[in-house]
Design an enzyme around this catalytic site. Structure first.
Site, short mmCIF file in Angstrom:
data_model
loop_
_atom_site.label_atom_id
_atom_site.label_comp_id
_atom_site.label_asym_id
_atom_site.label_seq_id
_atom_site.Cartn_x
_atom_site.Cartn_y
_atom_site.Cartn_z
N ASP A 163 34.45 -24.08 42.67
CA ASP A 163 33.28 -23.24 42.91
C ASP A 163 33.52 -22.45 44.18
O ASP A 163 33.67 -23.04 45.26
CB ASP A 163 32.02 -24.10 43.03
CG ASP A 163 30.73 -23.30 42.93
OD1 ASP A 163 30.75 -22.11 43.27
OD2 ASP A 163 29.70 -23.87 42.51
N ARG A 179 31.42 -20.12 45.39
CA ARG A 179 30.18 -19.53 45.88
C ARG A 179 29.85 -20.00 47.30
O ARG A 179 30.20 -21.10 47.69
CB ARG A 179 29.03 -19.88 44.94
CG ARG A 179 29.09 -19.17 43.60
CD ARG A 179 28.00 -19.64 42.67
NE ARG A 179 28.17 -21.03 42.29
CZ ARG A 179 27.37 -21.65 41.42
NH1 ARG A 179 26.35 -21.00 40.87
NH2 ARG A 179 27.58 -22.93 41.12
#
Length: 353
Positions: free
Chosen positions: A285, A287
């Site tokens: 991930d 983000r």
């Protein structure tokens, strides 16, 4: 004198256009060229009398049978010697795992010591990620390029403190006519949106962090549950009386649209979403939840109720100073085409489904 943001923006743009970029950390300097955009002419011009090697993340290198020599946490850079057999086409296949089945016979590879360019190399790979490219680069020591950027410029560019609220307006939507849309911008980055639905200031607001998904939100993809979750979240917020939906331009868990489509191609080959991202050279991930936290702070919210199945969002926001008073589940869009996708979210990334 150019600002940190300007230097990073120019370097991102140059790399995205297929031009070389010089990265320095004050002690060492390297020049890099994006493998996926290189052609024989640009590679020959880039190399000159030198011989460019290949720079990958430790995630991609691991799938090529090369363990990272550095044990530190976080993304590490791995330098691969470009021997005579590692021509442009083969280098492209080394960087892009979608081509693995078409070119299965690669190697043996020999990793090289970083020779003091670790920080510059990691920054260069981060630059490729910011540019929406595969984190696979041709690299030479020193070199020359019109665009030069420091490792510190790239590292600071990744921070979200420069986020600015740039515009807001009334936007009646189907679920609630009393809705306001607020736009935020990072220097050189995409715009992120906040929908203030109903009366979010009247109580502890219900908040949804939604990462953009063109294929799911707009095209009705059945491979994920994103579009259904978006609309279910809008209805849930409206029904609660007031809240906020943050629409974040973080496609594909932050790897960008094109790389997300590459991940889809890997899923067609049998890999799940986690292994697809890792094979591409990304983190599971990518983000930044600090972005969402800073948006909420700019709007005046420090305590929220969060609509999510992902405990990492709760932890990420609380790390950035947002109090999550309550987590509420969100289930929508389950179907035959995304069954494996949802199972992977549950079993490998800790989603509470």
């Amino acid at each position: 004198m150019k600002s940190t943001a300007q230097c990073a923006e120019r370097a991102i743009d140059a790399l995205r256009r297929g031009h070389p970029v010089q990265v320095t950390d004050g002690e060492a300097t390297i020049s890099v060229l994006a493998i996926e955009l290189a052609d024989p002419e640009s590679l020959a011009e880039f190399e000159g009398a030198a011989r460019a090697n290949v720079l990958l993340t430790d995630k991609r290198a691991a799938f090529l049978g090369l363990g990272n020599q550095l044990a530190a946490a976080g993304m590490q850079a791995v330098l691969i010697e470009r021997t005579a057999w590692l021509d442009l086409d083969t280098a492209r296949a080394v960087a892009d795992p979608v081509l693995d089945l078409a070119t299965p016979m690669k190697g043996p590879f020999r990793s090289l010591p970083m020779g003091g360019v670790d920080r510059a190399a990691r920054a260069a790979l981060s630059l490729a990620k910011h540019a929406g490219l595969l984190p696979g680069l041709f690299v030479i020591a020193g070199g020359a390029a019109e665009d030069t950027v420091t490792a510190a410029d790239i590292e600071q560019f990744a921070e979200t403190g420069a986020l600015k609220l740039v515009s807001r307006a009334r936007l009646p939507i189907k679920v609630h006519e009393k809705t306001e849309i607020v736009a935020f911008r990072l220097p050189g980055g995409p715009e992120h949106l906040a929908l203030l639905i109903g009366d979010p200031y009247g109580t502890t607001p219900l908040v949804r962090l939604h990462s953009s998904c063109l294929t799911g939100d707009l095209l009705g993809s059945l491979k994920c549950d994103c579009g259904d979750q978006l609309h279910a979240a809008l209805h849930a917020i409206a029904d609660s009386g007031g809240g906020i939906l943050l629409y974040l331009q973080q496609e594909g868990r932050g790897i960008g649209l094109i790389n997300k489509l590459r991940a889809y191609a890997l899923q067609d080959q049998g890999f799940d979403t986690v292994d697809a991202n890792l094979r591409l050279g990304f983190e599971i991930d990518e983000r930044e939840f600090a972005l969402a936290a800073n948006m909420l702070k700019a709007l005046g919210f420090g305590t929220i109720r969060l609509l999510t199945n992902n405990p990492a969002k709760v932890a990420g926001l609380e790390t950035e100073g947002i109090t999550v008073a309550e987590r509420l589940p969100l289930k929508a869009g389950e179907g035959a085409h995304n069954e494996a996708y949802l199972r992977t979210k549950r079993d490998r990334t800790g989603h509470m489904l």
